[in-house]
Design an enzyme around this catalytic site. Structure first.
Site, mmCIF file in Angstrom:
data_model
loop_
_atom_site.group_PDB
_atom_site.id
_atom_site.type_symbol
_atom_site.label_atom_id
_atom_site.label_comp_id
_atom_site.label_asym_id
_atom_site.label_seq_id
_atom_site.Cartn_x
_atom_site.Cartn_y
_atom_site.Cartn_z
ATOM 1 N N ARG A 23 1.353 1.809 -5.955
ATOM 2 C CA ARG A 23 1.581 0.809 -4.902
ATOM 3 C C ARG A 23 0.308 0.060 -4.516
ATOM 4 N NH1 ARG A 23 6.350 1.593 -2.196
ATOM 5 N NH2 ARG A 23 5.518 0.404 -0.469
ATOM 6 N N TRP B 240 -3.860 -1.768 -1.356
ATOM 7 C CA TRP B 240 -3.869 -2.947 -2.228
ATOM 8 C C TRP B 240 -4.227 -4.092 -1.305
ATOM 9 C CZ3 TRP B 240 -1.301 -7.636 -2.903
ATOM 10 C CH2 TRP B 240 -1.380 -8.197 -4.186
ATOM 11 N N GLU C 70 1.508 -8.738 -18.075
ATOM 12 C CA GLU C 70 1.140 -7.899 -16.932
ATOM 13 C C GLU C 70 0.338 -6.664 -17.312
ATOM 14 O OE1 GLU C 70 5.604 -6.081 -16.014
ATOM 15 O OE2 GLU C 70 4.217 -6.245 -14.364
ATOM 16 N N HIS D 32 9.708 -30.143 -27.944
ATOM 17 C CA HIS D 32 9.528 -31.062 -26.822
ATOM 18 C C HIS D 32 8.192 -30.864 -26.120
ATOM 19 C CE1 HIS D 32 13.628 -32.442 -27.345
ATOM 20 N NE2 HIS D 32 13.939 -31.169 -27.537
ATOM 21 N N LYS E 170 6.136 -8.730 -19.693
ATOM 22 C CA LYS E 170 5.631 -7.378 -19.957
ATOM 23 C C LYS E 170 4.251 -7.454 -20.594
ATOM 24 C CE LYS E 170 7.585 -5.515 -18.212
ATOM 25 N NZ LYS E 170 8.623 -5.436 -17.248
ATOM 26 N N CYS F 126 0.877 -1.163 0.000
ATOM 27 C CA CYS F 126 0.000 0.000 0.000
ATOM 28 C C CYS F 126 0.911 1.209 0.000
ATOM 29 C CB CYS F 126 -0.862 0.007 1.242
ATOM 30 S SG CYS F 126 -1.751 -1.535 1.471
ATOM 31 N N LYS G 235 3.510 -1.906 -7.564
ATOM 32 C CA LYS G 235 4.898 -1.666 -7.983
ATOM 33 C C LYS G 235 5.898 -2.316 -7.038
ATOM 34 C CE LYS G 235 8.100 0.449 -10.383
ATOM 35 N NZ LYS G 235 8.385 -0.220 -11.671
ATOM 36 N N GLU H 267 11.338 -11.842 -20.525
ATOM 37 C CA GLU H 267 10.977 -10.498 -20.053
ATOM 38 C C GLU H 267 9.860 -9.901 -20.932
ATOM 39 O OE1 GLU H 267 11.089 -8.705 -17.636
ATOM 40 O OE2 GLU H 267 10.832 -6.654 -18.320
ATOM 41 N N ASN I 281 1.221 0.152 6.080
ATOM 42 C CA ASN I 281 1.625 -0.614 4.908
ATOM 43 C C ASN I 281 2.404 -1.827 5.419
ATOM 44 O OD1 ASN I 281 2.586 -1.535 2.423
ATOM 45 N ND2 ASN I 281 4.348 -0.157 2.480
ATOM 46 N N GLY I 282 2.012 -3.012 5.000
ATOM 47 C CA GLY I 282 2.686 -4.229 5.447
ATOM 48 C C GLY I 282 1.652 -5.271 5.820
#
Ligand code: AGP
Length: 613
Positions: free
Chosen positions: A27, A74, A495, A511, A492, A2, A608, A488, A100-101
């Site tokens: 965040r 969040w 997300e 395979h 991208k 958050c 983030k 990568e 936050n946490g």
């Protein structure tokens, strides 16, 4: 995951707080709220939804207080709702807290408080904090001016898990108490005002002077002074750190989105990362590293540990480290590494990469490595972040604040920095041909100009994104270092576009994964390694035969091979090719997301900075 902001000063707090939250929205963005100290007591306005919705809350324009705290959430414990939004108040409405946490033992604490008559209005872990503060406050018979601080300190000693908190009280209208453990918190300071935030960019427009909190520190923040205490409430001295980031770097500067701005910043950010570390005709210089030839000769393994994009940057530099230094390198995901009892001892060097420097798993992996006797190097973008305070050495990417959730410029800066570090090691060890090292350094110095060229030539990317944005699945293929870029690029795309995609080593296709290829599916090939291009072309021919539509990024002559789209990028040394080849693919993901009308900077479910495991 958050964001929290606080203000104590001479101005109305609410606009400053909301403005700060807007900058921290990356965040978390499923609910937001604000509390200020008003004449009648502590206000508490909050709701689910975006920060901007706060402007519509009844009473928001009536807030006059010059002290306040705010939060963008969040959700972890309890769904997004008004009740679960922060700030949370104790039952007597005396204390307001933003957090936050994660409080891991919140069920036990909730039971303890319930047994003592406290009632809970939300499903959050946070709500135990204001009530615990009230509990200790009401038990304390000493009515001196440290009573508020003592109550917060006692409450925090009961918390297991991570927290960055801001606490205000109607009984103490001139002070705010803040504290942290394993979650980021900074204080921006001036002579008459103090700003508190989860990160620096959100308050960078107010001051460049910052205090960086360490774990288990408690702070009384007044409008004109800041007093620091350790866990036992002894006063400690804390130096001010001057952060010389440009405040406009945290603004969009005319770009539609932060992500687009950050992609276009890459010629500059890579230049900043190279900085004075490479100078023509001289050996690479790392001011903050002191690794002797004796030490580097003694190590038998390098681990590179990180999460997400940062881990992909590690993968992209593995080949450089191994070929230049002859030391075996293993790249690992921090959340796996920390729980798999990795073989580490004093002969192991562990490099941790984290843009934010606050990723919980990476920090835990770092602490584990140190406890087993390894030397550790942190690669971070954020000055004074947690990872930089835990590691033996820190090297900074200097890419400036990265705001978009999808990491772009941090990745290219991480890759170039790790490659320079590998050269530095090789120069110390004398393990690689000096002429070839000189050539590689010259190629690195040319990167900013070559990135400019890539950015000038993206029409094909836009055009293709426009054609394929409604598709459900896409595949990225490459071999060697190109495979690391495929990973990568695929991350991208998923997300920010929510399209399912996967990356495969091109030779692995037969395979199993080739069973997924059917008529019309989009396959993106990255072909930059001269030694492997022909092999990859053969693999891509196999998907063409099965009806795939192909988009190729290459610095080789691969035209006339039946590919549907080819984007030529400038040629460069194979070790550093990811820094160029990823850029069109960052833009590919970006334009697909835009075509779908999605929020590019704040994709769903993501934050983030992942400060919880
Ligand atoms: C990248 O686009 C992601 N948002 C994510 O994978 C990120 O790289 C990861 O969470 C690690 O973050 P860090 O670099 O701040 O540690």
């Amino acid at each position: 995951m958050c964001g929290i902001v606080g203000y104590i000063g001479t101005k109305k707090a609410s606009p400053i707080l909301i403005n700060g939250l807007l900058k921290l929205e990356y965040r978390g963005y499923d609910s937001a709220g604000i509390s200020t100290i008003e004449k009648y007591g502590v206000s508490n306005l909050k709701n689910k939804g975006r920060v901007a919705n706060l402007y519509d809350l009844e009473g928001i324009n009536d807030l006059e207080g010059t002290v306040g705290i705010a939060h963008t959430r969040w959700a972890t414990h309890g769904k997004p709702s008004k009740e679960n939004s922060h700030p949370h108040l104790d039952n007597s409405n005396t204390f307001a807290v933003v957090h936050n946490g994660i409080i891991e033992n919140y069920s036990d604490l909730r039971k303890f408080l319930s047994d003592n008559g406290y009632i809970f209005l939300s499903q959050t872990d946070t709500e135990v904090i204001p009530n615990l503060i009230h509990y200790y406050f009401s038990k304390d018979t000493n009515n001196d001016n440290k009573k508020f601080l003592r109550a917060v300190n006692s409450a925090c000693k009961d918390l297991k898990g991570s927290f960055a908190i801001e606490v205000i009280s109607k009984l103490y209208p001139d002070v705010m108490i803040v504290a942290r453990k394993d979650s980021p918190l900074v204080i921006g300071t001036t002579e008459t005002e103090n700003y508190i935030s989860s990160d620096i960019p959100a308050i960078l427009s107010f001051t460049k002077n910052f205090y960086l909190l360490n774990d288990n520190e408690f702070v009384e923040v007044y409008k004109d002074k800041v007093v620091f205490y350790d866990n036992d409430l002894s006063i400690i001295n804390k130096p001010i750190k001057n952060i010389d980031w440009d405040a406009s770097a945290a603004e969009k500067d005319g770009y539609e989105d932060f992500m687009l701005k950050e992609i276009y910043e890459q010629p500059n950010t890579v230049r900043e990362t190279i900085g004075s570390r490479i100078k023509k005709g001289e050996k690479c210089a790392f001011d903050d590293l002191e690794l002797s030839k004796e030490y580097l000769s003694s190590i038998n393994k390098i681990y590179i540990v990180a999460c997400g994009t940062a881990m992909h940057a590690g993968l992209a530099s593995k080949k450089t480290f191994e070929e230049l230094t002859n030391i075996p390198v293993e790249v690992d995901i921090a959340s796996e590494f920390r729980y798999r009892n990795p073989l580490i001892n004093s002969k192991t060097l562990v490099i941790f990469i984290s843009q934010s420097g606050e990723t919980a798993d990476t920090i835990a992996a770092l602490k584990l490595s140190r406890s087993k006797g390894a030397k550790t190097i942190a690669v971070s973008n954020v000055i004074g972040s947690s990872i930089t305070r835990e590691a033996d050495y820190t090297i900074y990417t200097h890419a400036g604040p990265e705001i978009a959730v999808a990491s772009t410029k941090a990745y290219t800066s991480q890759v170039v920095l790790l490659d320079i570090l590998a050269i530095h090691f090789a120069e110390i060890l004398g393990s690689y041909d000096t002429k070839l090292l000189e050539n590689l350094k010259n190629d690195i110095l040319e990167l900013p100009t070559k990135i400019d060229k890539v950015l000038e030539n993206i029409d094909i990317v836009k055009d293709l994104a426009n054609k394929v944005y409604t598709e459900k699945d896409m595949y990225f293929l490459g071999r060697g270092i190109d495979y690391t870029v495929a990973l990568e690029a695929s991350l991208k795309l998923k997300e920010i576009s929510y399209i399912h995609s996967d990356a495969y080593a091109a030779g692995e296709l037969k395979h199993g994964p080739i069973a997924l290829i059917e008529n019309g599916v989009t396959v993106i090939g990255i072909l930059t390694d001269k030694n492997l291009v022909e092999k990859s072309i053969s693999n891509i021919q196999e998907v063409i035969t099965r009806g795939a539509k192909t988009f190729i990024i290459s610095n080789q002559d691969v035209n006339n091979k039946n590919f549907d789209y080819v984007l030529n990028i400038p040629d460069t040394n194979a070790f550093i090719s990811p820094i160029l080849s990823i850029i069109p693919l960052q833009l590919f993901a970006y334009y697909i997301s835009k075509n779908k009308g999605l929020d590019v900077d704040k994709p769903r479910n993501l934050a983030k900075s992942v400060t919880v495991e």
